[in-house]
Scaffold this motif. Structure first.
Motif, short mmCIF file in Angstrom:
data_model
loop_
_atom_site.label_atom_id
_atom_site.label_comp_id
_atom_site.label_asym_id
_atom_site.label_seq_id
_atom_site.Cartn_x
_atom_site.Cartn_y
_atom_site.Cartn_z
N GLY A 63 0.79 -1.21 0.00
CA GLY A 63 0.00 0.00 0.00
C GLY A 63 0.83 1.27 0.00
O GLY A 63 2.02 1.27 0.33
N PRO A 64 0.21 2.39 -0.37
CA PRO A 64 0.92 3.66 -0.45
C PRO A 64 1.57 4.10 0.85
O PRO A 64 2.66 4.69 0.84
CB PRO A 64 -0.17 4.64 -0.89
CG PRO A 64 -1.15 3.79 -1.65
CD PRO A 64 -1.17 2.49 -0.93
N GLY A 65 0.93 3.83 1.99
CA GLY A 65 1.53 4.24 3.27
C GLY A 65 2.85 3.57 3.51
O GLY A 65 3.80 4.19 4.02
N ALA A 66 2.95 2.30 3.16
CA ALA A 66 4.21 1.57 3.35
C ALA A 66 5.29 2.10 2.41
O ALA A 66 6.47 2.13 2.77
CB ALA A 66 3.99 0.08 3.11
N VAL A 67 4.90 2.51 1.21
CA VAL A 67 5.87 3.07 0.27
C VAL A 67 6.44 4.37 0.82
O VAL A 67 7.66 4.60 0.78
CB VAL A 67 5.21 3.28 -1.11
CG1 VAL A 67 6.12 4.08 -2.03
CG2 VAL A 67 4.85 1.95 -1.74
N ILE A 68 5.59 5.22 1.36
CA ILE A 68 6.08 6.45 1.97
C ILE A 68 6.96 6.13 3.17
O ILE A 68 7.99 6.77 3.40
CB ILE A 68 4.91 7.36 2.36
CG1 ILE A 68 4.20 7.86 1.10
CG2 ILE A 68 5.39 8.55 3.20
CD1 ILE A 68 2.94 8.65 1.37
N GLY A 69 6.58 5.12 3.94
CA GLY A 69 7.42 4.71 5.06
C GLY A 69 8.80 4.27 4.62
O GLY A 69 9.80 4.54 5.31
N ALA A 108 5.47 13.84 0.70
CA ALA A 108 5.43 12.63 -0.13
C ALA A 108 4.01 12.11 -0.22
O ALA A 108 3.32 11.97 0.80
CB ALA A 108 6.34 11.55 0.47
N SER A 109 3.57 11.82 -1.45
CA SER A 109 2.22 11.32 -1.68
C SER A 109 2.25 10.24 -2.75
O SER A 109 3.04 10.31 -3.70
CB SER A 109 1.28 12.44 -2.14
OG SER A 109 1.20 13.46 -1.16
N ALA A 110 1.40 9.24 -2.58
CA ALA A 110 1.29 8.16 -3.56
C ALA A 110 -0.14 7.67 -3.60
O ALA A 110 -0.81 7.57 -2.57
CB ALA A 110 2.23 7.01 -3.22
N ALA A 111 -0.61 7.36 -4.80
CA ALA A 111 -1.93 6.77 -5.00
C ALA A 111 -1.78 5.54 -5.88
O ALA A 111 -0.93 5.49 -6.78
CB ALA A 111 -2.89 7.77 -5.65
N TRP A 112 -2.60 4.55 -5.64
CA TRP A 112 -2.57 3.30 -6.40
C TRP A 112 -4.00 2.90 -6.73
O TRP A 112 -4.86 2.83 -5.85
CB TRP A 112 -1.88 2.19 -5.63
CG TRP A 112 -1.95 0.84 -6.25
CD1 TRP A 112 -2.61 -0.26 -5.79
CD2 TRP A 112 -1.32 0.43 -7.48
NE1 TRP A 112 -2.44 -1.33 -6.65
CE2 TRP A 112 -1.65 -0.93 -7.70
CE3 TRP A 112 -0.52 1.08 -8.41
CZ2 TRP A 112 -1.21 -1.64 -8.80
CZ3 TRP A 112 -0.08 0.37 -9.53
CH2 TRP A 112 -0.41 -0.98 -9.71
N ALA A 113 -4.26 2.66 -8.01
CA ALA A 113 -5.59 2.25 -8.47
C ALA A 113 -5.48 0.88 -9.13
O ALA A 113 -4.72 0.71 -10.09
CB ALA A 113 -6.16 3.27 -9.45
N ARG A 114 -6.24 -0.07 -8.62
CA ARG A 114 -6.31 -1.38 -9.24
C ARG A 114 -7.42 -1.36 -10.30
O ARG A 114 -8.46 -0.73 -10.13
CB ARG A 114 -6.64 -2.47 -8.23
CG ARG A 114 -5.49 -2.79 -7.27
CD ARG A 114 -5.76 -4.10 -6.54
NE ARG A 114 -4.69 -4.41 -5.59
CZ ARG A 114 -4.76 -4.19 -4.31
NH1 ARG A 114 -5.83 -3.67 -3.77
NH2 ARG A 114 -3.73 -4.53 -3.51
N LEU A 115 -7.16 -2.08 -11.37
CA LEU A 115 -8.15 -2.25 -12.43
C LEU A 115 -8.65 -3.68 -12.42
O LEU A 115 -8.04 -4.57 -11.83
CB LEU A 115 -7.54 -1.90 -13.78
CG LEU A 115 -7.04 -0.46 -13.89
CD1 LEU A 115 -6.15 -0.28 -15.07
CD2 LEU A 115 -8.23 0.50 -13.96
N GLY A 116 -9.79 -3.91 -13.09
CA GLY A 116 -10.32 -5.27 -13.12
C GLY A 116 -11.42 -5.44 -12.09
O GLY A 116 -12.06 -4.48 -11.67
#
Length: 256
Positions: free
Chosen positions: A218-224, A244-252
């Motif tokens: 998840g994005p929080g762990a990436v920022i960590g 620092a900011s990150a977003a992740w969108a799953r498709l399907g």
């Protein structure tokens, strides 16, 4: 629509976080406000968080109801609205007027559309594996190389041959990088600010590593992970910690 959208954002200091993430069922906006250099007169009575909030709100209001206008047109209109909101007390011709990078993704007409203005990349994750990165590196190609002087950045901001960001000039939207991919060809899409891109630019991660972490932890762990490396190894240049900011969108198909 996206099957799932997750995001996280973290300030780099005790100052207000100048990043902003806004997401809807079929779109994501990530903005990174440009911290003003010490002693620089922006000519504006508003600060960077004001600009980021106004611009983000203008973008979100359009994306929530309009799936047809090209993203560059959406951004152009949002910049124009934000510029008008300044009122008459700001010198919008000042090149140091508050500004922000912009990264947007949207599902429309069976495609994932993307737009990048400034150094906040979009990372496409094809269904077959790997990554495709959409990055605007014009800020890294200014004359003379880093470290840049305040005067050079001022002179090269939002001019041909320089670099472009969202401030008070709607025509900057036409300088954004954009495109679209068939939604069936992607398993996910990530959007981040340069505070997260440090993982790749400074600390030896690949974009495949970033996508795997976004999808798995998840994005929080990436920022960590960014914060841990900043402490352990220090910055390559500039400030030790950045917003620092990150977003992740799953498709399907959504789980469950």
């Amino acid at each position: 629509m996206f099957a799932e959208v997750t995001y996280a954002t973290s300030p780099g200091s005790r100052r207000p976080n100048e990043d902003l993430v806004i997401a809807g069922p079929s779109w994501i906006i990530v903005l990174d406000g440009a911290t003003a250099a010490a002693g620089v007169d922006s000519g504006c009575v508003h600060d960077v968080p004001w600009l980021v909030a106004r611009l983000g709100g203008a973008l979100a209001a359009r994306l929530a109801v309009d799936g047809d206008t090209p993203l560059a047109g959406v951004l152009e209109d949002a910049i124009e609205e934000t510029a008008a909101a300044h009122g008459g007390g700001c010198d919008l011709g000042n090149p140091d007027s508050p500004s922000a990078t912009v990264a947007v993704v949207r599902i429309a007409g069976g495609r994932v559309e993307y737009l990048v203005l400034g150094d906040s990349p979009v990372v496409l994750a094809p269904a077959g594996g790997g990554t495709e990165v959409v990055a605007d590196d014009r800020l890294e190609r200014l004359p003379g190389g880093r470290p840049y002087s305040v005067e050079l950045v001022r002179r090269m901001r939002n001019v041909p041959g320089g670099f472009w960001v969202a401030a008070a000039r709607p025509e900057a939207a036409a300088q954004a990088l954009g495109g679209a991919v068939d939604v069936r060809k992607l398993q996910g899409v990530g959007v981040c600010t340069d505070g997260v891109a440090r993982l790749v630019d400074w600390y030896g991660w690949s974009w495949d590593d970033v996508v795997a972490a976004l999808d798995g932890e998840g994005p929080g762990a990436v920022i960590g992970a960014v914060r841990g490396l900043e402490v352990a190894r220090g910055p390559v240049q500039g400030k030790r910690h950045d917003d620092a900011s990150a977003a992740w969108a799953r498709l399907g198909v959504a789980p469950g």
